[in-house]
Design an enzyme around this catalytic site. Structure first.
Site, short mmCIF file in Angstrom:
data_model
loop_
_atom_site.label_atom_id
_atom_site.label_comp_id
_atom_site.label_asym_id
_atom_site.label_seq_id
_atom_site.Cartn_x
_atom_site.Cartn_y
_atom_site.Cartn_z
N HIS A 21 27.23 32.49 83.94
CA HIS A 21 26.99 32.76 85.62
C HIS A 21 26.57 32.72 85.87
O HIS A 21 25.95 32.52 87.33
CB HIS A 21 28.85 33.38 85.71
N CYS A 26 16.73 25.52 94.59
CA CYS A 26 16.69 24.32 94.75
C CYS A 26 18.14 23.17 95.46
O CYS A 26 18.49 22.39 94.18
CB CYS A 26 15.48 23.79 94.88
N CYS A 69 12.64 26.21 100.09
CA CYS A 69 12.01 25.99 98.27
C CYS A 69 10.12 25.89 99.21
O CYS A 69 10.44 25.11 100.33
CB CYS A 69 12.14 24.07 97.72
N GLY A 86 34.61 44.98 78.64
CA GLY A 86 34.61 44.94 80.73
C GLY A 86 34.07 43.99 81.72
O GLY A 86 34.07 43.60 82.19
N ASN A 125 37.91 48.50 77.25
CA ASN A 125 38.37 48.00 78.43
C ASN A 125 38.73 49.17 78.83
O ASN A 125 40.00 50.13 78.24
CB ASN A 125 39.66 46.76 78.81
N ALA A 130 33.08 51.83 78.39
CA ALA A 130 32.02 50.67 77.13
C ALA A 130 30.94 51.77 76.47
O ALA A 130 30.01 52.21 75.52
CB ALA A 130 31.25 49.78 77.75
C1 BJW Z 1 35.03 48.68 82.30
C2 BJW Z 1 34.71 49.59 82.91
C3 BJW Z 1 34.11 50.41 82.28
C4 BJW Z 1 35.23 49.17 84.57
N1 BJW Z 1 34.14 50.15 80.64
N2 BJW Z 1 35.17 48.18 81.47
C5 BJW Z 1 41.62 27.41 83.78
C6 BJW Z 1 42.78 27.67 84.03
C7 BJW Z 1 42.67 28.35 85.70
C8 BJW Z 1 41.60 28.63 86.43
C9 BJW Z 1 40.65 27.60 86.53
C10 BJW Z 1 40.74 27.44 84.41
N3 BJW Z 1 39.08 26.85 84.05
C11 BJW Z 1 38.86 27.05 85.46
C12 BJW Z 1 39.34 27.78 86.43
C13 BJW Z 1 38.68 28.10 88.05
C14 BJW Z 1 37.72 29.28 88.14
C15 BJW Z 1 39.11 30.40 87.37
O1 BJW Z 1 39.01 30.88 86.05
N4 BJW Z 1 39.43 30.79 88.32
C16 BJW Z 1 40.54 32.21 88.26
C17 BJW Z 1 40.26 33.22 88.39
C18 BJW Z 1 42.20 31.51 87.64
N5 BJW Z 1 36.71 28.66 87.10
C19 BJW Z 1 35.46 28.34 87.96
O2 BJW Z 1 35.74 27.65 88.85
C20 BJW Z 1 35.09 28.06 86.67
N6 BJW Z 1 34.12 26.33 86.86
C21 BJW Z 1 34.58 26.23 86.48
O3 BJW Z 1 35.55 25.82 85.72
O4 BJW Z 1 34.30 24.47 87.02
C22 BJW Z 1 34.69 23.58 86.28
C23 BJW Z 1 36.50 23.55 87.21
C24 BJW Z 1 36.25 24.12 88.48
C25 BJW Z 1 37.38 23.80 88.91
C26 BJW Z 1 38.19 23.96 87.67
C27 BJW Z 1 38.55 23.68 87.13
C28 BJW Z 1 37.80 23.64 85.85
C29 BJW Z 1 33.29 28.50 87.67
C30 BJW Z 1 33.13 30.90 87.61
C31 BJW Z 1 32.70 30.92 88.30
C32 BJW Z 1 32.60 32.78 87.86
N7 BJW Z 1 32.16 33.75 89.03
C33 BJW Z 1 31.92 35.18 89.27
C34 BJW Z 1 31.24 34.92 90.86
C35 BJW Z 1 29.80 35.09 91.05
C36 BJW Z 1 29.20 35.27 92.22
C37 BJW Z 1 28.21 36.53 91.98
O5 BJW Z 1 28.74 36.85 91.06
O6 BJW Z 1 27.75 36.54 93.05
O7 BJW Z 1 31.75 35.39 88.76
S1 BJW Z 1 33.71 35.13 89.55
C38 BJW Z 1 33.37 37.21 88.98
O8 BJW Z 1 34.00 37.07 88.03
C39 BJW Z 1 32.37 36.86 88.91
C40 BJW Z 1 32.21 37.56 87.34
O9 BJW Z 1 31.37 37.14 86.15
C41 BJW Z 1 33.60 36.64 86.85
C42 BJW Z 1 34.20 37.78 86.19
O10 BJW Z 1 34.44 39.21 86.46
P1 BJW Z 1 34.96 40.04 84.78
O11 BJW Z 1 33.81 40.03 84.73
O12 BJW Z 1 35.71 40.26 84.54
O13 BJW Z 1 34.60 41.14 86.24
P2 BJW Z 1 35.61 42.21 87.06
O14 BJW Z 1 35.90 42.41 88.08
O15 BJW Z 1 36.93 41.25 87.16
O16 BJW Z 1 36.72 42.91 86.11
C43 BJW Z 1 35.96 44.22 84.85
C44 BJW Z 1 36.34 44.50 84.32
O17 BJW Z 1 36.06 46.11 83.47
C45 BJW Z 1 38.40 45.27 84.74
O18 BJW Z 1 38.66 44.65 84.07
C46 BJW Z 1 37.69 46.37 84.38
O19 BJW Z 1 39.00 47.46 84.11
C47 BJW Z 1 37.01 46.98 83.07
N8 BJW Z 1 35.58 47.91 82.94
N9 BJW Z 1 34.60 49.91 84.46
C48 BJW Z 1 34.40 48.35 80.66
N10 BJW Z 1 32.58 51.36 82.13
#
Ligand code: BJW
Length: 250
Positions: free
Chosen positions: A120, A128, A149, A189, A215, A233
């Site tokens: 990501h 840019c 830029c 995580g 997790n 973790a």
């Molecule tokens: C611990 C802990 C400890 C706490 N130890 N653990 C297929 C099906 C449905 C939808 C889609 C699909 N394919 C694509 C999509 C659309 C969309 C998507 O997935 N939507 C779903 C939400 C429904 N995906 C996209 O748009 C992606 N693009 C794409 O696929 O393009 C083509 C396309 C587009 C549209 C349709 C179809 C195809 C792009 C995704 C970009 C994600 N970007 C983000 C934001 C970035 C902004 C930023 O950082 O400023 O990235 S979203 C946000 O979530 C961020 C993260 O990387 C990402 C994942 O989150 P993560 O890391 O899992 O964090 P959390 O907070 O959710 O979970 C933390 C976990 O840690 C928890 O479980 C806790 O319990 C645990 N925890 N303490 C261990 N100590």
């Protein structure tokens, strides 16, 4: 901590040649970087669609940049934790070790990991909007918001994959190939809801890999994972590492 599961995870890893780790925001939580979802997650206070989409940036680039400046400040103030450090060390322990992260904080690299597949993007890189060129810029705060830029004057945006945007082709291709070829995949995580990253462990499991989830909470992956270790973790990875060391000496 569930010592039996720690032992079982170490046993699976001991025999593995090709290991993949997929990390999410939870691995950086113990460093003090907020996660996205859950009780104290960023999306509790901020609405994703107002900040982490190309539409939000087009509508109000200064607001989006202010949010990223705040996050850059938080990330700059923290250190990698034992979880990041163990994963960095494991690159030298297994014949093949691929680290894939959804995180943009750069903490894996700061812990010593090299060649991290950052699905990501990276919060320390700017892109840019006209030319697509990417530059690293670790200044905090940035002198001017929104930044422009230096070569063409167009707006710079965070080099981060927002919702609805495609991931970098070669990076996601490598991530799927490594997952498919792995013997063991650690999923650490992540809430496992954002695709295509969330599909990687299912691809690995479908190709015969053992999937180990670390997790404190169950996720949509839990039913498919071969082992689920509930807890932090930063505690569980060192415990597995210690057990692995003992097993390797035996
Ligand atoms: C611990 C802990 C400890 C706490 N130890 N653990 C297929 C099906 C449905 C939808 C889609 C699909 N394919 C694509 C999509 C659309 C969309 C998507 O997935 N939507 C779903 C939400 C429904 N995906 C996209 O748009 C992606 N693009 C794409 O696929 O393009 C083509 C396309 C587009 C549209 C349709 C179809 C195809 C792009 C995704 C970009 C994600 N970007 C983000 C934001 C970035 C902004 C930023 O950082 O400023 O990235 S979203 C946000 O979530 C961020 C993260 O990387 C990402 C994942 O989150 P993560 O890391 O899992 O964090 P959390 O907070 O959710 O979970 C933390 C976990 O840690 C928890 O479980 C806790 O319990 C645990 N925890 N303490 C261990 N100590």
């Amino acid at each position: 901590m569930d010592e039996d599961n720690v032992g079982a995870a170490a046993e699976l890893l001991r025999g593995a040649e090709r290991v993949v780790a997929l990390t999410g925001a939870g691995i950086s939580a113990e460093s003090g970087v907020p996660t996205f979802r859950g009780q104290d997650g960023l999306w509790k206070t901020y609405r994703a669609q107002e900040l982490a989409t190309p539409e939000a940036f087009r509508a109000d680039p200064t607001l989006v940049w202010e949010w990223y400046e705040w996050r850059r400040g938080r990330v700059a103030a923290v250190e990698p934790n034992p979880g990041h450090r163990i994963l960095a060390r494991w690159a030298a322990v297994f014949r093949s070790f691929t680290l894939i992260t959804q995180n943009v904080d750069g903490l894996h690299a700061r812990a010593g990991s090299v060649d991290v597949l950052e699905l990501h993007g990276n919060i320390w890189k700017l892109r840019c909007t006209a030319e697509g060129t990417v530059v690293e810029d670790r200044r905090h705060p940035l002198p001017k918001l929104p930044p422009h830029c230096s070569s063409c004057g167009a707006l710079l945006r965070p080099h981060i994959v927002w919702f609805g945007e495609s991931l970098d082709g070669p990076t996601i291709t490598r991530a799927f190939a490594a997952s498919q070829a792995s013997n063991v995949m650690l999923v650490i995580g992540t809430s496992a809801v954002v695709h295509p990253a969330a599909s990687l462990p299912f691809t690995a499991a479908g190709s015969g890999a053992r999937v180990i989830e670390i997790n404190p909470e169950p996720t949509p992956l839990t039913a498919t994972a071969h082992l689920s270790l509930r807890g932090q973790a930063g505690l569980i990875l060192p415990a597995i590492d210690e057990r692995l060391g003992t097993l390797r000496q035996a």
